[in-house]
Design a protein around this motif. Structure first.
Motif, mmCIF file in Angstrom:
data_model
loop_
_atom_site.group_PDB
_atom_site.id
_atom_site.type_symbol
_atom_site.label_atom_id
_atom_site.label_comp_id
_atom_site.label_asym_id
_atom_site.label_seq_id
_atom_site.Cartn_x
_atom_site.Cartn_y
_atom_site.Cartn_z
ATOM 1 N N VAL A 71 -21.708 -59.503 -28.925
ATOM 2 C CA VAL A 71 -22.271 -59.738 -27.602
ATOM 3 C C VAL A 71 -23.447 -60.705 -27.701
ATOM 4 O O VAL A 71 -24.378 -60.495 -28.483
ATOM 5 N N TYR A 72 -23.400 -61.760 -26.910
ATOM 6 C CA TYR A 72 -24.498 -62.715 -26.785
ATOM 7 C C TYR A 72 -25.033 -62.600 -25.350
ATOM 8 O O TYR A 72 -24.585 -63.324 -24.457
ATOM 9 N N PRO A 73 -25.960 -61.695 -25.093
ATOM 10 C CA PRO A 73 -26.385 -61.437 -23.716
ATOM 11 C C PRO A 73 -27.241 -62.554 -23.141
ATOM 12 O O PRO A 73 -28.063 -63.158 -23.839
ATOM 13 N N LEU A 74 -27.042 -62.826 -21.853
ATOM 14 C CA LEU A 74 -27.858 -63.793 -21.126
ATOM 15 C C LEU A 74 -28.516 -63.091 -19.940
ATOM 16 O O LEU A 74 -27.877 -62.305 -19.236
ATOM 17 N N HIS A 75 -29.779 -63.403 -19.716
ATOM 18 C CA HIS A 75 -30.507 -62.790 -18.611
ATOM 19 C C HIS A 75 -30.376 -63.633 -17.342
ATOM 20 O O HIS A 75 -30.409 -64.857 -17.374
ATOM 21 N N SER A 76 -30.217 -62.931 -16.227
ATOM 22 C CA SER A 76 -30.266 -63.531 -14.900
ATOM 23 C C SER A 76 -31.254 -62.717 -14.080
ATOM 24 O O SER A 76 -31.361 -61.503 -14.253
ATOM 25 N N ASP A 77 -31.981 -63.364 -13.195
ATOM 26 C CA ASP A 77 -32.932 -62.625 -12.367
ATOM 27 C C ASP A 77 -32.240 -61.636 -11.432
ATOM 28 O O ASP A 77 -32.859 -60.670 -10.975
ATOM 29 N N THR A 78 -30.958 -61.875 -11.167
ATOM 30 C CA THR A 78 -30.170 -60.969 -10.333
ATOM 31 C C THR A 78 -28.819 -60.723 -11.003
ATOM 32 O O THR A 78 -28.334 -61.561 -11.766
ATOM 33 N N SER A 79 -28.231 -59.579 -10.710
ATOM 34 C CA SER A 79 -26.900 -59.244 -11.211
ATOM 35 C C SER A 79 -25.857 -59.445 -10.120
ATOM 36 O O SER A 79 -26.179 -59.586 -8.933
ATOM 37 N N PHE A 80 -24.596 -59.429 -10.532
ATOM 38 C CA PHE A 80 -23.489 -59.415 -9.583
ATOM 39 C C PHE A 80 -23.266 -57.960 -9.184
ATOM 40 O O PHE A 80 -22.823 -57.143 -9.994
ATOM 41 N N VAL A 81 -23.600 -57.623 -7.950
ATOM 42 C CA VAL A 81 -23.502 -56.245 -7.456
ATOM 43 C C VAL A 81 -22.510 -56.243 -6.304
ATOM 44 O O VAL A 81 -22.686 -56.968 -5.317
ATOM 45 N N THR A 82 -21.464 -55.427 -6.439
ATOM 46 C CA THR A 82 -20.374 -55.496 -5.471
ATOM 47 C C THR A 82 -19.830 -54.119 -5.133
ATOM 48 O O THR A 82 -19.998 -53.161 -5.898
ATOM 49 N N ARG A 94 -7.690 -54.783 -0.656
ATOM 50 C CA ARG A 94 -9.055 -54.293 -0.795
ATOM 51 C C ARG A 94 -9.999 -55.198 -0.018
ATOM 52 O O ARG A 94 -9.700 -56.367 0.239
ATOM 53 N N THR A 95 -11.146 -54.620 0.343
ATOM 54 C CA THR A 95 -12.227 -55.380 0.954
ATOM 55 C C THR A 95 -13.405 -55.355 -0.013
ATOM 56 O O THR A 95 -13.807 -54.282 -0.472
ATOM 57 N N SER A 96 -13.930 -56.521 -0.338
ATOM 58 C CA SER A 96 -15.044 -56.611 -1.281
ATOM 59 C C SER A 96 -16.276 -57.151 -0.565
ATOM 60 O O SER A 96 -16.191 -58.121 0.193
ATOM 61 N N THR A 97 -17.395 -56.514 -0.807
ATOM 62 C CA THR A 97 -18.678 -57.018 -0.314
ATOM 63 C C THR A 97 -19.605 -57.209 -1.505
ATOM 64 O O THR A 97 -19.520 -56.483 -2.501
ATOM 65 N N VAL A 98 -20.469 -58.189 -1.415
ATOM 66 C CA VAL A 98 -21.331 -58.554 -2.537
ATOM 67 C C VAL A 98 -22.786 -58.508 -2.087
ATOM 68 O O VAL A 98 -23.174 -59.158 -1.116
ATOM 69 N N ASP A 99 -23.590 -57.734 -2.821
ATOM 70 C CA ASP A 99 -25.020 -57.618 -2.503
ATOM 71 C C ASP A 99 -25.842 -58.710 -3.161
ATOM 72 O O ASP A 99 -26.836 -59.172 -2.617
ATOM 73 N N VAL A 153 -18.518 -66.068 -1.754
ATOM 74 C CA VAL A 153 -19.321 -65.061 -1.081
ATOM 75 C C VAL A 153 -19.936 -65.700 0.169
ATOM 76 O O VAL A 153 -20.692 -66.665 0.068
ATOM 77 N N GLU A 154 -19.575 -65.155 1.326
ATOM 78 C CA GLU A 154 -20.096 -65.647 2.598
ATOM 79 C C GLU A 154 -20.554 -64.463 3.436
ATOM 80 O O GLU A 154 -19.759 -63.564 3.733
ATOM 81 N N ASN A 155 -21.837 -64.457 3.802
ATOM 82 C CA ASN A 155 -22.411 -63.376 4.613
ATOM 83 C C ASN A 155 -22.143 -62.003 4.009
ATOM 84 O O ASN A 155 -21.878 -61.034 4.724
ATOM 85 N N GLY A 156 -22.199 -61.936 2.675
ATOM 86 C CA GLY A 156 -22.013 -60.675 1.980
ATOM 87 C C GLY A 156 -20.573 -60.279 1.754
ATOM 88 O O GLY A 156 -20.294 -59.302 1.052
ATOM 89 N N GLY A 157 -19.648 -61.027 2.341
ATOM 90 C CA GLY A 157 -18.231 -60.729 2.170
ATOM 91 C C GLY A 157 -17.577 -61.687 1.194
ATOM 92 O O GLY A 157 -18.130 -62.747 0.865
#
Length: 292
Positions: A71-82, A94-99, A153-157
């Motif tokens: 594993v070569y981890p990289l930091h991001s100030d935010t994660s992909f949260v869905t 399915r319906t996916s929303t992204v925070d 990702v548009e408007n959280g969707g």
């Protein structure tokens, strides 16, 4: 010989999955996660370059249960949260929303890693910019799951749009993966075999298309298919990632029909249990003997 069979580049997701019956499961996910476990548990030597907010996600711990993964981890100030809400028992709708999303990958942050394949496994448009494709092609055979170019990702969707630079970028790609719906968006046809031929005509060398009934591969010469034989779909999440990661690493030593059968049997077995593939190559070989 390369140090690794495959380097998988893509963010780890923090997923909330709501099943059609209302069951809620919070889990680590993402294409890099399912792909890494699938290839590594088949005995391939794998490197992963996952990205997330490392204050919230321990990226090395996420892959600790898999053999053969560095594993070569990289930091991001935010994660992909869905959040994924599945509407049917077969989990095809399915319906996916992204925070939130990660900060995009950049060529200059990729370590010098010797791998036969660079597998670009992002989750949404912008994660892995177009410029990463010719950069990857300078180092290895390029494999890409096209969801990272079509899912926007548009408007959280989550919505799907065609890939504007597909004809410019496809010639760099050795292995291209889509599902049936994505193939139609790219080519305009529902005919999966015809879509695969079109994508090869535009430059991709080998195209894999997943469907709930089968996996199809076109290598520029012949169409090959193999049926999915999962006895239940409780582990449907990660189907395409599992199939593609197994297929491309098996292709390092096997012909198309053999790699396709192995990958389809693996994903059929994986879909019977939630989470990434945690079995062995011997388990897949036993499954092939019983069902194929």
């Amino acid at each position: 010989m390369s140090q690794y069979d495959s380097l998988i580049i893509g963010e780890v997701a923090q997923d909330t999955n709501v099943d059609y019956d209302g069951t809620v499961v919070k889990a680590i996910g993402g294409a890099v996660y399912y792909s890494g476990f699938a290839a590594a548990n088949m005995g391939h030597k794998i490197a992963v370059l996952p990205k997330a907010d490392t204050r919230a996600v321990d990226l090395k711990a996420a892959f600790a249960a898999a053999p053969n993964i560095t594993v070569y981890p990289l930091h991001s100030d935010t994660s992909f949260v869905t959040k994924n809400v599945y509407h049917t028992a077969d989990r095809e709708r399915r319906t996916s929303t992204v925070d939130s999303m990660i900060t995009p990958y950049r060529p200059e942050e990729v370590p010098d890693i010797d791998a036969a394949i660079w597998h670009l496994a992002g989750l949404a448009a912008g994660d892995i910019p177009d410029e990463m494709i010719p950069f990857a092609a300078q180092h290895a055979m390029v494999a890409i799951d096209v969801q990272t170019m079509l899912r926007c990702v548009e408007n959280g969707g989550m919505v799907y749009h065609d890939w504007a630079k597909k004809k410019e970028m496809l010639p760099y790609i050795r292995f291209l993966k889509t599902d049936a719906a994505e193939a139609q968006i790219l080519t305009g046809t529902e005919d999966r075999a015809q879509a695969a031929r079109m994508l090869c005509d535009w430059g991709a060398k080998e195209v894999l298309i997943t469907h709930n009934s089968e996996v199809l591969v076109y290598d520029g010469k012949e169409i090959y298919t193999c049926p999915i034989k999962a006895r239940n779909l409780s582990g449907r999440t990660g189907r395409g990632d599992t199939t593609f990661a197994c297929y491309i690493t098996e292709r390092l030593t096997c012909d198309v029909p053999t790699a396709l059968r192995t990958a389809t049997a693996l994903v059929s077995l994986k879909m019977e249990t939630p989470g990434p593939y945690m079995g062995t190559r011997a388990d897949v070989e036993d499954y092939i003997k019983e069902f194929y």
